[in-house]
Structure formats: structure tokens, C-alpha cells
Scaffold this motif. Structure first.
Motif, mmCIF file in Angstrom:
data_model
loop_
_atom_site.group_PDB
_atom_site.id
_atom_site.type_symbol
_atom_site.label_atom_id
_atom_site.label_comp_id
_atom_site.label_asym_id
_atom_site.label_seq_id
_atom_site.Cartn_x
_atom_site.Cartn_y
_atom_site.Cartn_z
ATOM 1 N N GLY A 155 0.811 -1.206 0.000
ATOM 2 C CA GLY A 155 0.000 0.000 0.000
ATOM 3 C C GLY A 155 0.846 1.259 0.000
ATOM 4 O O GLY A 155 0.542 2.232 -0.694
ATOM 5 N N ALA A 156 1.927 1.248 0.777
ATOM 6 C CA ALA A 156 2.822 2.408 0.798
ATOM 7 C C ALA A 156 3.462 2.616 -0.568
ATOM 8 O O ALA A 156 3.603 3.756 -1.036
ATOM 9 C CB ALA A 156 3.896 2.215 1.862
ATOM 10 N N ALA A 157 3.833 1.512 -1.226
ATOM 11 C CA ALA A 157 4.419 1.620 -2.562
ATOM 12 C C ALA A 157 3.408 2.179 -3.551
ATOM 13 O O ALA A 157 3.743 3.029 -4.396
ATOM 14 C CB ALA A 157 4.914 0.250 -3.028
ATOM 15 N N ALA A 158 2.162 1.743 -3.449
ATOM 16 C CA ALA A 158 1.124 2.239 -4.359
ATOM 17 C C ALA A 158 0.897 3.732 -4.166
ATOM 18 O O ALA A 158 0.725 4.476 -5.140
ATOM 19 C CB ALA A 158 -0.171 1.465 -4.145
ATOM 20 N N ARG A 159 0.899 4.185 -2.920
ATOM 21 C CA ARG A 159 0.669 5.606 -2.656
ATOM 22 C C ARG A 159 1.802 6.471 -3.189
ATOM 23 O O ARG A 159 1.603 7.668 -3.437
ATOM 24 C CB ARG A 159 0.491 5.857 -1.157
ATOM 25 C CG ARG A 159 -0.805 5.318 -0.579
ATOM 26 C CD ARG A 159 -1.126 5.967 0.767
ATOM 27 N NE ARG A 159 0.016 5.989 1.662
ATOM 28 C CZ ARG A 159 0.417 4.951 2.402
ATOM 29 N NH1 ARG A 159 -0.244 3.803 2.324
ATOM 30 N NH2 ARG A 159 1.453 5.057 3.200
ATOM 31 N N SER A 160 2.976 5.890 -3.366
ATOM 32 C CA SER A 160 4.121 6.667 -3.864
ATOM 33 C C SER A 160 4.144 6.775 -5.385
ATOM 34 O O SER A 160 4.966 7.512 -5.937
ATOM 35 C CB SER A 160 5.429 6.024 -3.388
ATOM 36 O OG SER A 160 5.700 4.811 -4.108
ATOM 37 N N LEU A 161 3.249 6.058 -6.061
ATOM 38 C CA LEU A 161 3.242 6.085 -7.520
ATOM 39 C C LEU A 161 2.598 7.365 -8.033
ATOM 40 O O LEU A 161 1.539 7.763 -7.555
ATOM 41 C CB LEU A 161 2.463 4.889 -8.066
ATOM 42 C CG LEU A 161 3.034 3.493 -7.816
ATOM 43 C CD1 LEU A 161 2.008 2.430 -8.203
ATOM 44 C CD2 LEU A 161 4.334 3.299 -8.591
#
Length: 408
Positions: A155-161
Motif C-alpha cells: 500500500g505504501a508503494a502504491a501511494r508513492s506512484l
């Protein structure tokens, strides 16, 4: 909305005066602003495809963002493309969403769950089952709250996209202008929406499917208008050498063994525009996972915001990402012809979902839309017209009917 979406693509703010958006504020009922967001992505694609004035009405947007619902063949609705397993299922501690429309994904689910998978799911906890299905080559996502998703590494990776990631992979001389040749290595909505949008705006789009992994007929009929379709195996070096744009819709790294990593393509074919679309993006522990719109909605919390669980009124992550992909490809192609370089446009359904979730929420309810004015007859098919004033499909879908070669 359109201002922010167009800026995310790198478009010039002065171009926005060419776009007119009309119609009711909400034609797709959701707690998320899917009407405004989806319409903005369509508007961005229209701006990128034309130098003149363009327009989109939110009523047409509601139809084209759900275009797969309106396909008819000889006046009859095709049989459902959804396998019974492709649904929410209750687990021992919540819900999980499966995707099993392709036979190989259904077989992977049954390898974990046995001959009666729907019954077996209730004995599993959702996250261990999600992991087991992924490891078996299946496709599933546990249903999480937005808070649960935010607490995960994925989820953190997705929010950084970013909504759209445009970068230059290397130097290359500007290529001469010509009818764009687009090599289409995509399936399942997002990528095919991008490439059919390029096709209706004049590109020669050649879609390649592997002979041993046939497409579902409904999806082929709905996503192939104005494209040519061929069956061939990778690698496709001759086709890549003649292409201006290549669009892929697979997991990051899935095509690397065929020499299809964006950096390798830039080295062998300088000046190519590479567009990559994936479910979870290129960052984080889920970058290598398979995924679809419905699964991203389940994992990131959209499903539980929309119901108990539920879903958006359209597969807007797919469709919006597709229109953004088309716009990004066209803007990158124009920049390549002006200034050179090998351009890479990178998008992900999870990045689109994160962008949508950051927007202000909307109250439920929407104006009903009559789809009839936005449909057209195309051979034996009734199909949603391409968005924009005066555009119509001109060639009937013909899956696998073309030679794997470029038009002269």
C-alpha cells in the motif's frame, strides 16, 4: 479535475482551452468522483490526439467507461465473461476477491482450493489464501479497509506512484513524422483501451496474442475495433524495429526474458516510445504480482468504501488508466518527433486507485443515462462509440485474422 490530470501528463495548460466538458455532474454513482475523474482522462486523451477543439459529455463518458457492458452480437448479449469464481468470497476472517476468467487462472485457484473452491475458501483466512493463490500462479486480493492497505508495504508503494510517470530512457534522433505504428502487447481493458484509442485516432495498431493463450471472445470483440490482430510468439524483433510505439500490459519484468525490458528496448531501438501498464506498479513487494481492476479495488479499500464489500460503478481504474496511457503515448510521440529521445510512459492501476482515493468524496446518486445515442452498429456488433464528437469505429474486430507485419 482536468487541470490536474492534464498537468500529471505533462500537458501544457494553454491547451486546456481547446476542451469542452458538458453534461451532468454525476452520471456514475459512487462515493468517489468517478464521473469527473473518468471524464477528465477521456478529455486528456482527446486533447493529446488533436490540435483542434474537442469535447466530451459526461453522459457519453458514463457509457464508454462501461463499454464492455453494452456489447451485443447479432442483437444478443454475449454470455458472461465472468467465471463463477470471479467474485467476492467470504473467508474465515473477512472477504477475498478472485479473478478466474482465464482458464489458467481458474486452474491455479483449483490447485490450491480443490474441486469445490467456493466451499473451501471459507476455511481459509484471507491473507494466507491471497498469498497461496499468488504463489500458485492465481490471481486474488484480500479485501482490506483503506487503513489496512495503507499499513502494508504494498500500500505504501502504491501511494508513492505518480498518476503518470514519463521519463526519457536514452538519447535518440527525432524520427520523421508518419502514421504511427503501435505494437500492442496487452489484454484486459486498460491496455486495450489505450491502443484502441490510438487506433481510432489514426494509428496502425497491431495487436499480438500468443497462440497458446487465446483471448476470451467477448474481450476480443469489444477491444479490437480499428486494430489488426495477429497470433505470434515472442520475441518480435522485426515488428519492434518497425514500430513507433510499443504498449505492454504485463507485470514489470514479465517480458524481460524476451528482451522487452524498457531499457533494453531503448538500447536496441532508440527513438521508440514505450508504454507499460501494470496492476501494482514497479515498486514494492507486489510489483511482480498479477492483478486486475477488481482486485486492486478489493485490496486498496475501495471495495469496502463502496459496499460491504462492493465495487465502483465502472471498471474506472482500467478505463481511466487506458485513456491516460493513450494520452501519454501521444504526448511522448510528439515530443520524440520534436526533440528526440527514447521515451517511457509508465502507469499502474494501483497508482490510479491511489489518485482517486485522494480526491474529495462525493455523495451517492447519479443521473440516469440512456446509452442509445452513444452506441453504433459495427458489422454484427452493437458497440459503444469511441468518445468525442463525430468519432466512429470503422473496422470489425477480427481476432487473429491479420499477418504479423506492418502495413506498407
Amino acid at each position: 479535475m482536468i487541470e490536474a490530470v492534464w498537468a500529471a501528463l505533462g500537458g501544457s495548460a494553454g491547451e486546456l482551452r481547446r476542451l469542452t466538458i458538458s453534461g451532468p455532474e454525476r452520471t456514475l454513482g459512487s462515493r468517489f468522483p468517478v464521473t469527473a475523474f473518468g471524464t477528465a482522462t477521456i478529455g486528456a486523451a482527446l486533447l493529446a490526439a488533436s490540435d483542434g477543439d474537442v469535447a466530451i459529455d459526461t453522459r457519453q463518458a458514463a457509457v464508454v467507461l462501461r463499454s464492455e457492458r453494452y456489447l451485443r452480437r447479432a442483437g444478443e448479449e454475449p454470455s458472461s465473461l465472468f467465471d463463477p469464481l470471479s467474485a467476492f468470497h467470504r473467508t474465515a476472517d473477512g472477504w477475498i476477491r478472485l479473478h478466474a476468467n482465464y482458464p489458467w487462472h481458474a486452474a491455479a485457484a483449483r490447485s490450491v482450493l480443490g474441486d469445490d473452491p467456493a466451499a473451501a475458501i471459507g476455511d481459509w483466512e484471507k491473507v494466507p489464501l491471497e498469498t497461496a493463490l499468488h504463489e500458485a500462479g492465481g490471481v486474488a486480493a484480500a479485501t482490506r479497509t483503506e487503513e489496512e492497505w495503507a499499513a502494508t508495504e504494498a500500500g505504501a508503494a502504491a501511494r508513492s506512484l505518480p498518476l503518470v510517470d514519463r521519463r526519457v530512457l536514452g538519447e535518440a534522433a527525432p524520427r520523421p513524422a508518419r502514421r504511427p505504428r503501435v505494437l500492442d502487447l496487452t489484454r484486459v481493458i486498460a491496455g486495450p483501451v489505450a491502443t484502441r484509442t490510438l487506433a481510432v485516432h489514426g494509428a496502425d495498431v497491431l495487436r499480438i496474442d500468443p497462440p497458446h493463450l487465446p483471448e476470451i471472445p467477448h474481450q476480443a470483440w469489444e477491444m479490437l475495433p480499428d486494430k489488426r490482430s495477429a497470433l505470434a510468439s515472442l520475441p518480435l524483433e522485426d515488428l519492434l524495429a518497425g514500430a513507433d510505439v510499443v504498449v505492454t500490459g504485463y507485470r514489470p519484468g514479465a517480458l524481460d526474458r524476451f528482451g522487452m525490458a524498457p531499457e533494453e528496448l531503448a538500447a536496441r531501438h532508440p527513438g521508440l516510445v514505450v508504454v507499460t501498464l501494470s496492476a501494482w506498479g514497479h515498486r514494492g513487494p507486489w510489483a511482480g504480482r498479477r492483478g486486475f481492476d477488481s482486485l486492486v479495488q478489493s485490496a486498496c479499500g475501495i471495495g469496502l468504501v463502496e459496499g460491504d464489500p462492493g465495487a465502483l460503478p465502472a471498471q474506472v481504474l482500467d478505463h481511466a488508466t487506458g485513456y491516460l496511457g493513450a494520452a501519454g503515448a501521444l504526448l511522448a510521440l510528439a515530443e520524440q518527433r520534436r526533440s528526440g529521445g527514447t521515451h517511457h510512459v509508465r502507469l499502474a492501476l494501483a497508482g490510479t486507485a491511489s489518485y482517486l482515493q485522494r480526491l474529495p468524496r462525493t455523495p451517492p446518486g447519479a443521473e440516469d443515462v440512456d446509452p442509445a445515442p452513444y452506441l453504433q452498429e459495427l458489422g454484427p456488433f452493437t458497440i459503444a462509440r469511441p468518445p468525442g464528437a463525430g468519432l466512429r469505429w470503422t473496422s470489425v474486430p477480427d481476432y487473429g485474422g491479420a499477418a504479423p507485419e506492418w502495413l506498407p
